[in-house]
Motif scaffolding. Structure first.
Motif, mmCIF file in Angstrom:
data_model
loop_
_atom_site.group_PDB
_atom_site.id
_atom_site.type_symbol
_atom_site.label_atom_id
_atom_site.label_comp_id
_atom_site.label_asym_id
_atom_site.label_seq_id
_atom_site.Cartn_x
_atom_site.Cartn_y
_atom_site.Cartn_z
ATOM 1 N N PRO A 74 0.822 -1.221 0.000
ATOM 2 C CA PRO A 74 0.000 0.000 0.000
ATOM 3 C C PRO A 74 0.853 1.266 0.000
ATOM 4 O O PRO A 74 0.513 2.251 -0.669
ATOM 5 C CB PRO A 74 -0.808 -0.128 1.291
ATOM 6 N N LYS A 102 1.986 1.998 -3.494
ATOM 7 C CA LYS A 102 0.884 2.526 -4.299
ATOM 8 C C LYS A 102 0.627 3.996 -3.966
ATOM 9 O O LYS A 102 0.383 4.816 -4.852
ATOM 10 C CB LYS A 102 -0.378 1.693 -4.066
ATOM 11 N N LEU A 141 -6.267 5.325 0.180
ATOM 12 C CA LEU A 141 -5.428 4.150 0.413
ATOM 13 C C LEU A 141 -4.695 4.219 1.749
ATOM 14 O O LEU A 141 -4.639 3.240 2.490
ATOM 15 C CB LEU A 141 -4.385 4.027 -0.710
ATOM 16 N N ALA A 186 -8.972 -0.152 -3.901
ATOM 17 C CA ALA A 186 -9.395 1.159 -3.392
ATOM 18 C C ALA A 186 -10.178 1.974 -4.408
ATOM 19 O O ALA A 186 -10.634 3.064 -4.103
ATOM 20 C CB ALA A 186 -8.171 1.958 -2.955
#
Length: 542
Positions: A59, A62, A92, A328
């Motif tokens: 995450p 990202k 996110l 997401a």
């Protein structure tokens, strides 16, 4: 094969095989894309950022790639897409406990929302970011992010006119920056000093303002946007001091940076000060040219903000075209939709409020004559046009002089002079293009210091603001009560009330009424016929 293409292929390869690499390699790819390719080939940099997103597994990776995309669009001037990517990154990061990146995402969103004029939404992210920054375990990271967020809060307080609060937050940011050792430290510290220079300029403390501008100048590289703001501030100080030679020197430096910059804020500030410079030296032709440039920059900012508020679907296809599909996405789309609906409601509400304000001006003037004292139309304290003077009329007195005049002038003299001013307001002598403090003092058979004192004390304005409000009141009165004035060209209206140029009149009319002359006339024509026979007491001829 060109070097640029080799770099691109390397970055794409890095993105595709990122799962087999270390985290540092991912960060390095992001940094290279941001620092190198954004300035050479922005479209390729954006594609590389999309590829990095596809290759990211964690995450945090990202989030970094989304923030990179946001920064790239921001650099390209597309704030709508930049905010879209930032909101995705925020959605996110909320699923993790990474306080450092939560702080950084919030700071990015706060800056972007501030730049489109959504200050309260920006403040929400500032507060959220500050709360997260205090939970960051790393000493240097915590102070760096907290310093940037304190800077953002200073911008917010400054926009709200809370200058003392703004100074306090800038000082907080400087204390944060003193504790860190970062390659960006000089640039961030310089931004704080430049902001302090702006604040003290607005407080008319030019010595302190210049001191902070100098500190910022010493830390900045040539050509940076912040350096342009510094030169503009130094030029603005020289204009206020009527030091025309030095003012020209600094403003030319600022203009050189502004003309090559994407920053509309910088362009607007620089063109405003250059306009004041040419007004000050009596070059009305060049002053008009820069008044037009200023209004164009102002209108571009307004148009950009309006475009951001009303377009809601253009960006959504970009993520799918580049394969940025993830868990997401749905929540991000919901957040974006709610945000855009909120923005549309905000701008429509503000537009209705402005129309309501105009109707109130038109419909309530008939009742004004029953009041004992009526203030002049006032320019809002935080108006975008607060740095524009309407006509440069020499009238400056120091506070010491005013206090001394207060002790020397008898109450009878003061009352008589105030009575003469009331009579002056009922005529239209203020529309004389040769109007000045000394001219009016001669007409009223007094001296300039007494006259300046009475205007400051009883009219809540300096001389030039007082005269210019009367002029705007006069022309608004004509527009409301005489339909033929609504058919005149703007240049004729400007000449009628004593302005030296069409552009200057248009800019100041909007500053005082919140409407351009053409928009004002349009709304007047749309009003009910029963609302026409209203007037301003100050211009009432008895």
């Amino acid at each position: 094969m060109s070097n640029n293409l080799l770099k691109l292929l390397f970055l794409l390869t890095t993105a595709i095989f990122i799962s087999a690499q270390k985290k540092n390699d991912f960060d390095q790819a992001c940094e290279r894309t941001s620092a190198i390719m954004a300035y050479k080939d922005l479209p390729k940099a954006i594609k590389t950022a999309d590829s990095l997103y596809l290759a990211a597994h964690k995450p945090s990776e990202k989030v970094k790639s989304l923030m990179l995309s946001s920064e790239l669009y921001h650099h390209g001037g597309d704030l709508k897409k930049a905010i879209y990517y930032s909101e995705n990154a925020h959605s996110l990061i909320e699923q993790t406990d990474n306080t450092e990146w939560m702080s950084r995402v919030c700071r990015l969103l706060a800056r972007q929302y501030r730049q489109v004029g959504l200050y309260e939404r920006a403040k929400k992210y500032i507060i959220k970011g500050l709360q997260a920054s205090r939970k960051i375990s790393g000493f240097q990271e915590s102070n760096e992010v907290e310093g940037l967020l304190n800077q953002e809060m200073a911008f917010y307080e400054m926009e709200a006119g809370n200058y003392m609060n703004a100074i306090q937050y800038v000082e907080f940011s400087l204390k944060n920056f003193e504790k860190i050792n970062s390659q960006n430290e000089d640039r961030t510290e310089a931004a704080s000093y430049q902001l302090l220079g702006d604040i003290y300029f607005k407080l008319n403390d030019y010595d302190v303002s210049e001191n902070y501008y100098r500190k910022a100048e010493d830390l900045l590289r040539a050509g940076s946007c912040t350096l342009g703001l510094v030169y503009n501030g130094l030029g603005g100080i020289r204009v206020k001091q009527k030091n025309w030679k030095d003012a020209e020197l600094y403003l030319k430096k600022a203009e050189k940076i502004a003309d090559t910059s994407r920053s509309l804020k910088l362009k607007k500030a620089v063109y405003s000060n250059i306009n004041d410079y040419y007004e000050g030296i009596g070059d009305n032709f060049k002053a008009s040219l820069y008044a037009v440039k200023y209004v164009r920059a102002y209108d571009s900012i307004a148009a950009r903000n309006q475009e951001f508020s009303v377009k809601s679907k253009e960006v959504s296809g970009k993520m799918s075209n580049n394969g940025q599909m993830n868990m997401a996405k749905n929540s991000a789309i919901i957040i974006l939709f709610v945000s855009l609906v909120g923005l549309i409601i905000f701008f429509r509400t503000r537009q209705k409020r402005q129309l309501s304000k105009l109707r109130t001006i038109i419909r309530t003037q008939g009742n004004i004559a029953n009041e004992n004292r009526i203030p002049l139309l006032r320019q809002p304290l935080n108006s975008e046009f607060s740095n524009i003077s309407v006509e440069e009329i020499d009238e400056k007195d120091s506070e010491t002089d005013r206090k001394r005049n207060d002790s020397l002038m008898t109450s009878e003299t003061e009352a008589k002079l105030l009575e003469l001013l009331e009579e002056f307001e009922k005529g239209n002598l203020y529309n004389n293009k040769g109007m000045s403090l000394s001219f009016l003092a001669g007409e009223l058979n007094t001296n300039t210091k007494y006259l300046s004192y009475v205007i400051n004390q009883h009219k809540s304005a300096d001389f030039k603001t007082y005269i210019n409000r009367l002029r705007i009141n006069y022309i608004v009165d004509k527009l409301i009560n005489d339909e033929k004035y609504r058919q005149y060209k703007i240049s004729i209206l400007a000449d009628e009330c004593g302005f030296s140029s069409h552009s200057k009149f248009a800019a100041v009319f909007k500053a005082v009424t919140d409407f351009s002359p053409s928009a004002y006339i349009k709304h007047l024509d749309a009003e009910n016929q029963s609302d026409k026979n209203v007037y301003f007491r100050e211009n009432n001829k008895q």
